[in-house]
Scaffold this motif. Structure first.
Motif, PDB file in Angstrom:
ATOM      1  N   GLY A 133     -16.474  -5.304 -30.326  1.00  0.00           N
ATOM      2  CA  GLY A 133     -15.984  -6.610 -28.995  1.00  0.00           C
ATOM      3  C   GLY A 133     -14.151  -5.672 -28.723  1.00  0.00           C
ATOM      4  N   ASP A 134     -14.124  -4.424 -29.275  1.00  0.00           N
ATOM      5  CA  ASP A 134     -12.815  -3.567 -28.707  1.00  0.00           C
ATOM      6  C   ASP A 134     -12.670  -2.564 -27.886  1.00  0.00           C
ATOM      7  OD1 ASP A 134     -11.745  -5.379 -30.816  1.00  0.00           O
ATOM      8  OD2 ASP A 134     -11.758  -4.100 -32.668  1.00  0.00           O
ATOM      9  N   TRP A 135     -13.517  -2.753 -27.254  1.00  0.00           N
ATOM     10  CA  TRP A 135     -13.261  -1.294 -26.401  1.00  0.00           C
ATOM     11  C   TRP A 135     -13.188  -2.213 -25.523  1.00  0.00           C
ATOM     12  CZ3 TRP A 135     -15.070   3.532 -26.274  1.00  0.00           C
ATOM     13  CH2 TRP A 135     -15.177   4.402 -24.752  1.00  0.00           C
ATOM     14  N   PRO A 136     -12.164  -1.412 -23.772  1.00  0.00           N
ATOM     15  CA  PRO A 136     -12.055  -2.177 -23.001  1.00  0.00           C
ATOM     16  C   PRO A 136     -12.858  -2.429 -21.718  1.00  0.00           C
ATOM     17  CG  PRO A 136     -10.819  -0.341 -23.006  1.00  0.00           C
ATOM     18  CD  PRO A 136     -12.165  -0.352 -24.495  1.00  0.00           C
ATOM     19  N   SER A 137     -13.428  -4.148 -21.625  1.00  0.00           N
ATOM     20  CA  SER A 137     -14.364  -4.167 -21.171  1.00  0.00           C
ATOM     21  C   SER A 137     -14.895  -3.561 -19.424  1.00  0.00           C
ATOM     22  CB  SER A 137     -14.755  -5.341 -20.647  1.00  0.00           C
ATOM     23  OG  SER A 137     -16.044  -5.164 -19.715  1.00  0.00           O
ATOM     24  N   GLY A 138     -15.383  -2.777 -18.880  1.00  0.00           N
ATOM     25  CA  GLY A 138     -15.275  -2.361 -17.407  1.00  0.00           C
ATOM     26  C   GLY A 138     -14.497  -0.788 -17.617  1.00  0.00           C
ATOM     27  N   VAL A 139     -14.444  -0.576 -18.879  1.00  0.00           N
ATOM     28  CA  VAL A 139     -13.988   1.406 -18.396  1.00  0.00           C
ATOM     29  C   VAL A 139     -14.940   1.918 -19.316  1.00  0.00           C
ATOM     30  CG1 VAL A 139     -12.263   1.975 -19.812  1.00  0.00           C
ATOM     31  CG2 VAL A 139     -11.758  -0.017 -18.940  1.00  0.00           C
ATOM     32  N   ARG A 140     -14.787   3.462 -18.783  1.00  0.00           N
ATOM     33  CA  ARG A 140     -15.489   4.039 -19.005  1.00  0.00           C
ATOM     34  C   ARG A 140     -14.700   5.746 -19.490  1.00  0.00           C
ATOM     35  NH1 ARG A 140     -20.785   5.213 -19.294  1.00  0.00           N
ATOM     36  NH2 ARG A 140     -21.898   6.714 -19.519  1.00  0.00           N
ATOM     37  N   ALA A 141     -15.115   6.261 -20.354  1.00  0.00           N
ATOM     38  CA  ALA A 141     -13.792   7.287 -20.243  1.00  0.00           C
ATOM     39  C   ALA A 141     -14.711   8.757 -20.028  1.00  0.00           C
ATOM     40  CB  ALA A 141     -13.685   7.693 -21.686  1.00  0.00           C
ATOM     41  N   HIS A 142     -14.149   9.921 -19.432  1.00  0.00           N
ATOM     42  CA  HIS A 142     -14.861  11.103 -18.759  1.00  0.00           C
ATOM     43  C   HIS A 142     -13.962  11.859 -19.427  1.00  0.00           C
ATOM     44  CE1 HIS A 142     -16.482  13.817 -16.624  1.00  0.00           C
ATOM     45  NE2 HIS A 142     -15.388  14.863 -16.000  1.00  0.00           N
ATOM     46  N   VAL A 143     -14.979  13.139 -20.381  1.00  0.00           N
ATOM     47  CA  VAL A 143     -13.450  14.096 -20.438  1.00  0.00           C
ATOM     48  C   VAL A 143     -14.192  15.771 -20.265  1.00  0.00           C
ATOM     49  CG1 VAL A 143     -13.261  15.583 -23.459  1.00  0.00           C
ATOM     50  CG2 VAL A 143     -13.167  13.660 -23.025  1.00  0.00           C
ATOM     51  N   ASP A 150      -6.363  32.764 -20.596  1.00  0.00           N
ATOM     52  CA  ASP A 150      -5.615  32.537 -20.668  1.00  0.00           C
ATOM     53  C   ASP A 150      -5.580  31.178 -21.448  1.00  0.00           C
ATOM     54  OD1 ASP A 150      -4.394  35.446 -20.761  1.00  0.00           O
ATOM     55  OD2 ASP A 150      -3.781  34.445 -18.398  1.00  0.00           O
ATOM     56  N   ALA A 151      -5.215  30.230 -21.239  1.00  0.00           N
ATOM     57  CA  ALA A 151      -5.447  28.557 -21.090  1.00  0.00           C
ATOM     58  C   ALA A 151      -6.762  27.962 -21.226  1.00  0.00           C
ATOM     59  CB  ALA A 151      -4.814  27.921 -19.638  1.00  0.00           C
ATOM     60  N   LEU A 152      -6.831  27.006 -22.121  1.00  0.00           N
ATOM     61  CA  LEU A 152      -7.620  25.903 -22.481  1.00  0.00           C
ATOM     62  C   LEU A 152      -7.324  24.272 -21.698  1.00  0.00           C
ATOM     63  CD1 LEU A 152     -10.317  24.672 -24.767  1.00  0.00           C
ATOM     64  CD2 LEU A 152      -8.527  22.962 -24.684  1.00  0.00           C
ATOM     65  N   ILE A 153      -8.062  23.330 -21.391  1.00  0.00           N
ATOM     66  CA  ILE A 153      -7.261  21.961 -20.251  1.00  0.00           C
ATOM     67  C   ILE A 153      -8.449  21.333 -20.429  1.00  0.00           C
ATOM     68  CG2 ILE A 153      -6.179  21.228 -18.739  1.00  0.00           C
ATOM     69  CD1 ILE A 153      -6.304  23.505 -16.554  1.00  0.00           C
ATOM     70  N   ILE A 154      -7.719  20.691 -21.688  1.00  0.00           N
ATOM     71  CA  ILE A 154      -8.742  19.504 -22.128  1.00  0.00           C
ATOM     72  C   ILE A 154      -8.025  17.751 -21.163  1.00  0.00           C
ATOM     73  CG2 ILE A 154      -7.638  19.044 -24.288  1.00  0.00           C
ATOM     74  CD1 ILE A 154     -10.158  17.631 -25.288  1.00  0.00           C
ATOM     75  N   ARG A 155      -9.052  17.314 -20.690  1.00  0.00           N
ATOM     76  CA  ARG A 155      -8.517  16.232 -19.730  1.00  0.00           C
ATOM     77  C   ARG A 155      -9.095  14.994 -19.986  1.00  0.00           C
ATOM     78  NH1 ARG A 155      -8.579  18.423 -15.445  1.00  0.00           N
ATOM     79  NH2 ARG A 155      -6.210  18.394 -14.777  1.00  0.00           N
ATOM     80  N   LEU A 156      -8.479  14.070 -20.456  1.00  0.00           N
ATOM     81  CA  LEU A 156      -9.345  12.908 -20.087  1.00  0.00           C
ATOM     82  C   LEU A 156      -8.743  11.869 -19.570  1.00  0.00           C
ATOM     83  CD1 LEU A 156     -10.764  10.518 -22.623  1.00  0.00           C
ATOM     84  CD2 LEU A 156      -8.284   9.934 -23.369  1.00  0.00           C
TER      85      LEU A 156
END
Length: 319
Positions: A133-143, A150-156
């Motif tokens: 029950g600890d996941w914030p309800s109604g929120v979805r994560a995208h990576v 020359d670069a690596l970009i990671i976006r959450l």
């Protein structure tokens, strides 16, 4: 149908399916390579300019319910044990979950980039995680993981479908490979206020980070920092954004367990071989994900982002 079949992976990416946490996508072009595990949506390798830039432990555990030690773990929805110190598992649920491939992209020369995208929602969690029950309800994560020459970009990106703002902590817990951490130098931290979790106090200093001892600091950085490791150098910067506010700097966490604590951590094969420099939004700077419509219009969601960019510096900047 597998994710790879559904999205018809391009020729520069392949799925290596060894089952469970060892399942991973490998992307490679002449400009660089990266590897992302579906377990944790976690980057475990980035080869830039012919050199491995990330550190992943030789004794890392690839098992359900275990976090992969190294690479770039995605920390969400809390950091460590949360603001009150009582949340479990440490560093949240996202790094223990199986993420789903959501898409890919690439561009043509001369500014060639390639990226893979992964999604995670409460309904995707293993029952052992979902039932907390600890996941914030109604929120979805995208990576999104993007690589260029020359670069690596990671976006959450955290998307809020509820009618109220949602508060949470997040970090991109980046393990950077170094020849010997005691010889590594981080530039750009002089005069920056930080909280020292080892000494349990706030401080400002113009002294180099004392690697060799345990280091666990949260810096209130305003600009990217530079990691210098002999003849190699990376610029590391973090940024926050949301649907109702422009970009602003993220906090910078610097961590290494040191000579006393490091050898006692079973899944750390060599404490000297890395330093963590991570973009973060924790404590009083935790993310507040806006509700739908916060950016104007009728968009059915609000969002907040945490981005970390790793850039290989030109040779002339190394001296």
């Amino acid at each position: 149908m597998s994710d790879a079949e559904e999205f018809q992976l391009p020729e520069w990416a392949q799925l290596i399916d060894q089952g469970g946490p060892r399942e991973r996508y490998v992307a490679a072009t002449p400009m660089g390579e990266f590897t992302v595990h579906t377990h944790g949506g976690q980057v475990t390798s980035w080869v830039g300019h012919g050199r491995e830039r990330l550190w992943t432990s030789e004794t890392a555990e690839y098992a359900v319910g275990k976090a992969i030690r190294g690479g770039i773990p995605v920390i969400f929805p809390w950091f460590a044990n949360g603001p009150g110190g009582e949340r479990k598992p440490s560093h949240g649920l996202a790094r223990l979950a199986t993420w789903e491939l959501a898409g890919w992209g690439s561009t043509d020369e001369p500014d060639d980039t390639m990226d893979l995208q992964f999604d995670l929602g409460e309904q995707d969690l293993d029952p052992s995680l979902r039932n907390t029950g600890d996941w914030p309800s109604g929120v979805r994560a995208h990576v999104q993981v993007e690589i260029g020459a020359d670069a690596l970009i990671i976006r959450l990106t955290l998307v809020n479908y509820t009618d109220e703002p949602v508060s949470c902590e997040a970090a991109l817990h980046t393990y950077l490979a170094v020849a010997d951490v005691e010889d590594a130098v981080i530039e750009g931290l002089d005069g920056v206020r930080f909280y020292d979790k080892v000494a349990r106090r706030e401080d400002v200093t113009d002294q180099p980070v004392p690697f060799g001892d345990e280091v666990d600091r949260i810096y209130e950085t305003k600009e990217p920092v530079v990691l210098r490791d002999g003849t190699h150098s990376l610029r590391v910067g973090g940024e926050l954004g949301s649907s109702d506010a422009g970009p602003r700097p993220a906090q910078t966490v610097v961590w290494n367990p040191g000579r006393d604590k490091g050898p006692g951590i079973a899944d750390i094969s060599d404490w000297r071989g890395f330093v963590c420099i991570e973009a973060a939004a924790i404590g009083v700077d935790a993310l507040v994900i806006p509700p739908p419509g916060s950016g104007g219009g009728d968009v059915p969601f609000g969002f907040s982002t945490l981005t970390q960019t790793l850039t290989v510096l030109p040779t002339e900047q190394l001296r």
